[in-house]
Structure formats: structure tokens, C-alpha cells
Design a protein around this motif. Sequence first.
Motif, PDB file in Angstrom:
ATOM      1  N   GLY A 148       0.806  -1.207   0.000  1.00 41.06           N
ATOM      2  CA  GLY A 148       0.000   0.000   0.000  1.00 41.06           C
ATOM      3  C   GLY A 148       0.844   1.263   0.000  1.00 41.06           C
ATOM      4  N   ALA A 149       1.934   1.254   0.774  1.00 43.44           N
ATOM      5  CA  ALA A 149       2.807   2.422   0.847  1.00 43.44           C
ATOM      6  C   ALA A 149       3.530   2.657  -0.474  1.00 43.44           C
ATOM      7  N   LEU A 150       3.933   1.581  -1.148  1.00 43.41           N
ATOM      8  CA  LEU A 150       4.682   1.704  -2.401  1.00 43.41           C
ATOM      9  C   LEU A 150       3.793   2.115  -3.564  1.00 43.41           C
ATOM     10  N   THR A 151       2.567   1.613  -3.584  1.00 45.09           N
ATOM     11  CA  THR A 151       1.680   1.855  -4.729  1.00 45.09           C
ATOM     12  C   THR A 151       0.705   3.001  -4.510  1.00 45.09           C
ATOM     13  N   GLY A 152       0.507   3.377  -3.244  1.00 40.91           N
ATOM     14  CA  GLY A 152      -0.472   4.402  -2.948  1.00 40.91           C
ATOM     15  C   GLY A 152      -1.902   3.916  -3.036  1.00 40.91           C
ATOM     16  N   CYS A 153      -2.077   2.613  -3.157  1.00 42.09           N
ATOM     17  CA  CYS A 153      -3.418   2.034  -3.265  1.00 42.09           C
ATOM     18  C   CYS A 153      -3.946   1.651  -1.887  1.00 42.09           C
ATOM     19  N   ASP A 154      -5.260   1.641  -1.791  1.00 48.12           N
ATOM     20  CA  ASP A 154      -5.877   1.122  -0.575  1.00 48.12           C
ATOM     21  C   ASP A 154      -5.809  -0.396  -0.604  1.00 48.12           C
ATOM     22  N   VAL A 155      -5.189  -0.972   0.383  1.00 46.58           N
ATOM     23  CA  VAL A 155      -5.060  -2.428   0.442  1.00 46.58           C
ATOM     24  C   VAL A 155      -5.895  -2.945   1.610  1.00 46.58           C
ATOM     25  N   PRO A 156      -6.438  -4.143   1.475  1.00 41.92           N
ATOM     26  CA  PRO A 156      -7.232  -4.703   2.574  1.00 41.92           C
ATOM     27  C   PRO A 156      -6.365  -5.068   3.761  1.00 41.92           C
ATOM     28  N   GLU A 157      -6.984  -5.148   4.907  1.00 41.72           N
ATOM     29  CA  GLU A 157      -6.267  -5.602   6.089  1.00 41.72           C
ATOM     30  C   GLU A 157      -6.096  -7.115   6.028  1.00 41.72           C
ATOM     31  N   PHE A 158      -4.991  -7.589   6.549  1.00 42.82           N
ATOM     32  CA  PHE A 158      -4.718  -9.022   6.572  1.00 42.82           C
ATOM     33  C   PHE A 158      -5.246  -9.576   7.887  1.00 42.82           C
ATOM     34  N   GLY A 159      -6.362 -10.286   7.807  1.00 45.57           N
ATOM     35  CA  GLY A 159      -7.061 -10.718   9.012  1.00 45.57           C
ATOM     36  C   GLY A 159      -6.825 -12.155   9.426  1.00 45.57           C
ATOM     37  N   TRP A 160      -5.964 -12.879   8.703  1.00 44.14           N
ATOM     38  CA  TRP A 160      -5.693 -14.270   9.077  1.00 44.14           C
ATOM     39  C   TRP A 160      -4.719 -14.264  10.265  1.00 44.14           C
ATOM     40  N   GLN A 161      -5.224 -13.834  11.392  1.00 44.79           N
ATOM     41  CA  GLN A 161      -4.412 -13.659  12.593  1.00 44.79           C
ATOM     42  C   GLN A 161      -5.195 -14.110  13.820  1.00 44.79           C
ATOM     43  N   PHE A 162      -4.494 -14.576  14.826  1.00 49.69           N
ATOM     44  CA  PHE A 162      -5.135 -14.847  16.104  1.00 49.69           C
ATOM     45  C   PHE A 162      -4.557 -13.898  17.146  1.00 49.69           C
ATOM     46  N   GLY A 163      -5.409 -13.507  18.092  1.00 48.33           N
ATOM     47  CA  GLY A 163      -4.955 -12.626  19.160  1.00 48.33           C
ATOM     48  C   GLY A 163      -4.323 -13.415  20.292  1.00 48.33           C
TER      49      GLY A 163
END
Length: 310
Positions: A148-163
Motif C-alpha cells: 500500500g505504501a509503495l503503490t499508494g493504493c488502498d489495500v485490505p487488512e490481513f485478518g488471518w491472525q489470532f490474538g
Amino acid sequence: MQAVGQSAQNGRAVYWTGLFLDSVTAWAVPMYFAIAGWAVLVGAPPRNGGVLRKRSLRMIIPVGIWSVVYLAWGRLRDTNGEPTSQLALDAVFGSVRPAFHLWYFYAHVPLILLLGCVILLKAGKRPWGVIAALAVVAAGPTALSDIGALTGCDVPEFGWQFGTYSLVYAVVGALLLSLPATRSTHRVRWLAGAVVSLAVVLWSQDRIHFVIPNASIFVAALTVCVLFAANGLRIPDRLRPVLGKLTDAGLGAFMFHVLLLKTIGPSFISADRGWPGAVAAAAALGIVTLASSFGLSMLWGRLKLRKYLG
């Protein structure tokens, strides 16, 4: 709670009925992680990476299919709120807003991969595929952010995570569920503790924050009390076949039920109902939802679609 805008001033009976129903089941998600941890670490440890892959796909495939169903249903009813293509992209990376209840499968899969990998390493295995999947889970959020920072595009959040809390529930749950059955003389004490914990959860949801976080110490206390109160209860033999069928249909019923609730809920619940009306409407909605969800899940189970629809 939506019917009254999460405020008792807009309908006291409906507000407190909704708050109670949400609070009395606040232990459900933590218990899910506890049972998942017990299954991987104690009940059915994986023998190899292939077992973990099959267990992951058992979750990923139904989540993917139901995500499409919820997005299509929302588009048909014009309730998605955002472009369906954007929501679909978000769903791939772990955010299913039209099907919000699927969120913890995005936490469940990485969790069982991590715990299963530890079991396999301890057994002398080298599960390279699992290691690669965990590397993607670990690097995903930073990689998407960098793109997202390199392209300036809105990228989705990566939600495959556990707390951290879900990992703790899984590990502690594995320990507690493997303990001997609760003595009958102690069961009443745990039930009393569950009642007290429920009262505190109600207070917290009303005064501090709704919906109460799963990581709350109040939710943890309620979960532990429910676990020990139920641990070791024997299911009568005559009920086991029925319970087995309901258990088989449970995942599918869970996948489907929110679609039904979102569709028919507003016709059952309104802010101006008094206490008898609020309780009766909630009970009627619950019965219709349970009967329809489990009935349909049993149907597609008979049609050999369990692999796809849960």
C-alpha cells in the motif's frame, strides 16, 4: 440491540432482553477456542502436516462459499453498504462485513496451524508446508502495508491472525478440559460463580462497553465457571444419537443462521415492545432460527454437501 440503537432510553425491555441474551452466551467464543486447543493438543493431535491441511480446509472451504453467499444476498437486497467487489477482496484477506460472524475462522485456522506445528516438531516431524503457511500469516500484515505504501493504493487488512487472548484460551482450555470431571459437590459452586460472573458481564456491557471483548477478565471468569460446571456431565445414552446429529449439523447451522437473522429479525423485534412482547419475540425468533438453520444443515448433510457448506 440494533432495534433500540444500543440504548435503554429507546426501549428498556428490548434493550435488557438483548443485553441479557448477548451476555448469557459471552462464554461461547472463548469456549470455542478452548475446545479447539484441547482437540489439537490433547484430544486428537495431528499425525502429520496433511492432517492439519485437511482440518484447515474443513474451515476455509465453507467460509469461502458462505462469504460468496452473504455478499450475493447483500447485493440482492442492497444492504452491503460498499461495492461488492471491494467487500469480496476484503473477505479473501480476512474481513467479512456482511457475514461478521465468520471472523473467528480467520483466527481459528492460524491458531490450529501453530499449535499443530508445535506438536509435530515435538514428535520429530518436519512440516514444511505448515511452516510456509505460518510464514505467510506472520508476514502478511506487513507485506500488505508495504504494498500500500509503495503503490499508494488502498489495500485490505490481513485478518488471518489470532490474538493473544485466543491463544491463551486455547492453551488454558486444553489444560482445563483435560482435568478430571468436576465433583458433583463442587458443581453447584461453579454454577453460582457463573451466575455472579454473568451479572458482572451484564454490568460491564451496560456501563462500560458493548459488545464486551472476549479478552475481558469478566468473560474469562464466566467461561471458566461454565467449563467446570459442565465438565464431566454425562449425556444419557438415549440422547447421544440426537446430540450427535445436531453436532454434525452445528457448523453448517452456524454458517447460515446470521443470514436468516438479518433477514427476518426486524419483523420480530421492535423498540416499542414491553417485557412480555420483547421476551416472546426473542424466543420466537430463536426457535425459528434454530429450527430452520439446523434443519437446512441436516438437509445438505444428507445431500453430501457438508464439505462445502459446513
